[in-house]
Design an enzyme around this catalytic site. Structure first.
Site, short mmCIF file in Angstrom:
data_model
loop_
_atom_site.label_atom_id
_atom_site.label_comp_id
_atom_site.label_asym_id
_atom_site.label_seq_id
_atom_site.Cartn_x
_atom_site.Cartn_y
_atom_site.Cartn_z
N THR A 154 35.21 4.29 -12.03
CA THR A 154 34.78 2.96 -12.46
C THR A 154 35.33 2.03 -11.39
OG1 THR A 154 36.76 2.51 -13.76
CG2 THR A 154 34.94 3.57 -14.93
N HIS A 155 34.62 0.99 -11.07
CA HIS A 155 35.02 0.06 -10.00
C HIS A 155 35.19 0.79 -8.66
CE1 HIS A 155 36.14 -2.73 -13.30
NE2 HIS A 155 36.57 -1.61 -13.87
N SER A 276 21.73 10.31 16.11
CA SER A 276 21.84 9.02 16.78
C SER A 276 21.40 9.19 18.23
CB SER A 276 23.30 8.55 16.73
OG SER A 276 23.58 7.68 17.81
N LYS A 282 26.61 12.44 15.46
CA LYS A 282 26.14 11.84 14.22
C LYS A 282 25.11 12.65 13.46
CE LYS A 282 26.54 7.69 13.32
NZ LYS A 282 27.26 7.01 12.26
N ASN A 284 23.07 11.38 10.16
CA ASN A 284 22.98 10.22 9.28
C ASN A 284 22.07 10.45 8.06
OD1 ASN A 284 24.61 8.71 11.02
ND2 ASN A 284 22.84 8.09 12.25
N GLU A 289 19.10 6.04 2.95
CA GLU A 289 19.21 4.62 3.31
C GLU A 289 17.85 3.93 3.23
OE1 GLU A 289 21.67 4.01 6.99
OE2 GLU A 289 21.94 6.16 6.71
N TYR A 316 -10.87 -16.20 -14.06
CA TYR A 316 -10.61 -15.66 -12.72
C TYR A 316 -10.33 -16.78 -11.73
CZ TYR A 316 -11.09 -13.28 -8.27
OH TYR A 316 -10.85 -12.79 -7.01
N GLN A 321 -6.90 -12.08 -6.03
CA GLN A 321 -7.16 -11.11 -4.97
C GLN A 321 -5.86 -10.65 -4.31
OE1 GLN A 321 -10.73 -11.28 -2.37
NE2 GLN A 321 -9.28 -11.84 -0.76
N LYS A 324 -3.77 -7.04 -4.87
CA LYS A 324 -4.04 -5.69 -4.39
C LYS A 324 -3.08 -5.18 -3.33
CE LYS A 324 -8.35 -6.75 -4.69
NZ LYS A 324 -8.16 -7.54 -5.93
#
Ligand code: ARG
Length: 467
Positions: A154-155, A276, A282, A284, A289, A316, A321, A324
């Site tokens: 928690t926290h 990377s 790296k 990632n 993300e 209308y 329009q 969409k």
């Protein structure tokens, strides 16, 4: 000349033409538009509003246009404004004057509402299936880890030990609520607006039920003004999609944390990570993300849609329009995110030793020491204070609670006994939390068994087209 050019003496300005044309995006609706038009033409024939022969000619023409569009043999034009007029114009070009009868007893306003509903129904079915796939992946991984101990937080501070299976099953619950929301939103999308005309229905003796039945709708709309200006189903869908993205994003955040060197609870599969361009070491968690990032754009569309609608008088307005591009982008984003998520999850490697180590440090068993004292007869508040003091002492001595000697325990309360060690091992802490809905392996197994039944009923429901 435009299909609506009769009362105009001048051509549309080129700028305006580009500005109000929607064909660049509503071309996505061509299949639904043609399907709707075929059902409409058939109904016009059945009711005798046009001859059966004309209806058949129109239907044949529409089928050919569909085949040509599928094969990329025809071009759509910006000048014809939107998908509805493009197809009507193509039809007239091909079959001549008979084609001009198709738009009898219909308006683009009920037509576009029909098309987006047909489109969305299909997409909700697809998304519901992807969601169930993801839930299946969650259950699979959870089942392997019913007794893999990890720290619960928690926290973002260590709190109490839980199991990884239990942690994952929390997401099963979130996605199950999402699934129910989709199903619910489907109900309100599954309403046929055709027959509402521009805003005030039609003078022709149409058969709305016939069209609805042919197109697989379970209901028809009850008010023409509402039917052509209602976009609630799109907003509801965007809201349901936003929550799906929220839940994905929260899991992404955890995956990113867990995959970090600091946590090292999991490792992502090479196929679901990226490198990377400068730092050779790296690996990632880009997928996670990116999904987390995409949540923002789905929320943006939800707010955009709500704002677009809020000031519109009935019925209308061209503002509509704008629904969409938002809708299409929400659909595509959610589908892509769900699609990549399930295999990413299925292929993670779990570092059980790191998780256990994480569960051990940070006094995650402090509550259990307090519970121990309560079972020896103390009031919980007193036990809480005593263990707080004990933790402070242990911090000073740089020890975990289970590393204190019985002598040390007894300095804080006489009730401590040899059995304290057994009672506060992380394994025992988890195992004893076997309350319904709790993290104990037994409770998680039960949750998984229930989840499997839920999944079966989800699958049955989408096989029944979510009805
Ligand atoms: N392209 C329009 C839309 O997407 C179709 C309806 C146009 N109706 C009209 N009265 N201009 O909303």
């Amino acid at each position: 000349m435009k299909l609506w050019g009769g009362r105009f003496t001048k051509n549309t300005d080129k700028l305006v033409e580009d500005f109000h044309s929607s064909i660049s995006f509503d071309c996505k609706l061509y299949r639904h538009d043609i399907r709707g038009s075929i059902a409409h033409a058939r109904m016009l024939g059945e009711t005798g509003i046009i001859s059966q022969e004309d209806a058949q000619t129109i239907i044949r023409g529409l089928r050919e246009i569909l085949a040509d569009l599928e094969a990329g043999r025809v071009e759509l034009s910006t000048e014809a404004e939107d998908i509805h007029m493009n197809i009507e114009q193509l039809l007239i070009e091909r079959i001549g004057d008979v084609g001009k009868k198709l738009h009898t007893a219909r308006s683009r306003n009920d037509q576009v509402a029909l098309d987006t509903r047909l489109y969305l129904k299909e997409e909700i079915e697809t998304i519901a299936r992807l969601l169930v796939d993801l839930q299946e992946a969650i259950v699979e991984v959870a089942e392997v880890h019913v007794d893999t101990i990890m720290p619960g937080y928690t926290h973002l501070q260590k709190a109490q030990p839980v199991t990884f299976g239990h942690h994952l099953m929390a997401y099963f619950e979130m996605f199950q609520r999402d699934w129910e929301r989709l199903k619910d939103c489907y109900k309100r999308t599954d309403v046929c607006p055709l027959g509402s005309g521009a805003l005030a229905g039609t003078t022709f003796p149409i058969d709305r039920h016939l069209v609805a039945r042919e197109l697989g709708f379970s209901k028809i709309s009850r008010n023409s003004l509402d039917a052509v200006s209602d976009r609630d189903y799109i907003v509801e869908f965007a809201a349901a999609a936003s929550l799906i993205m929220t839940h994905l994003s929260r899991l992404c955040e955890e995956i990113i944390l867990w995959a970090s060197h600091e946590f090292a609870f999991i490792e992502l599969d090479d196929g679901y990570s990226t490198g990377s361009s400068i730092m050779p070491q790296k690996k990632n968690p880009d997928v996670a993300e990116l999904v987390r990032g995409k949540a923002g754009r789905v929320y943006g569309h939800l707010v955009g849609l709500l704002t677009m609608i809020k000031g519109l008088p009935l019925a209308y307005n061209k503002d509509l329009q704008e629904d969409k591009e938002a809708l299409f982008d929400v659909v595509d984003t959610v589908k892509k995110s769900l699609l990549v998520f399930a295999p990413m999850l299925r292929t993670i490697t779990v570092n059980k030793a790191r998780m256990l180590q994480g569960a051990r440090g940070g006094f995650t068993n402090a509550t259990d020491v307090a519970d121990y004292l309560v079972k020896k007869g103390l009031g919980f508040r007193d036990a809480h204070r005593i263990v707080g003091e004990l933790v402070l002492y242990a911090i000073e001595k740089e020890k975990n609670l289970e590393e204190l000697t019985l002598e040390e325990f007894k300095q804080f309360d006489r009730a401590f006994d040899e059995d304290v060690y057994e009672a506060i091992s992380v394994e025992a802490c988890v195992k004893r939390r076997d309350v319904y809905g709790g993290p104990a392996p037994q409770a998680v197994l039960q949750a998984i068994n229930e989840a499997k039944k839920v999944l079966k009923s989800n699958r049955d429901a989408y096989n029944e087209k979510l009805r």
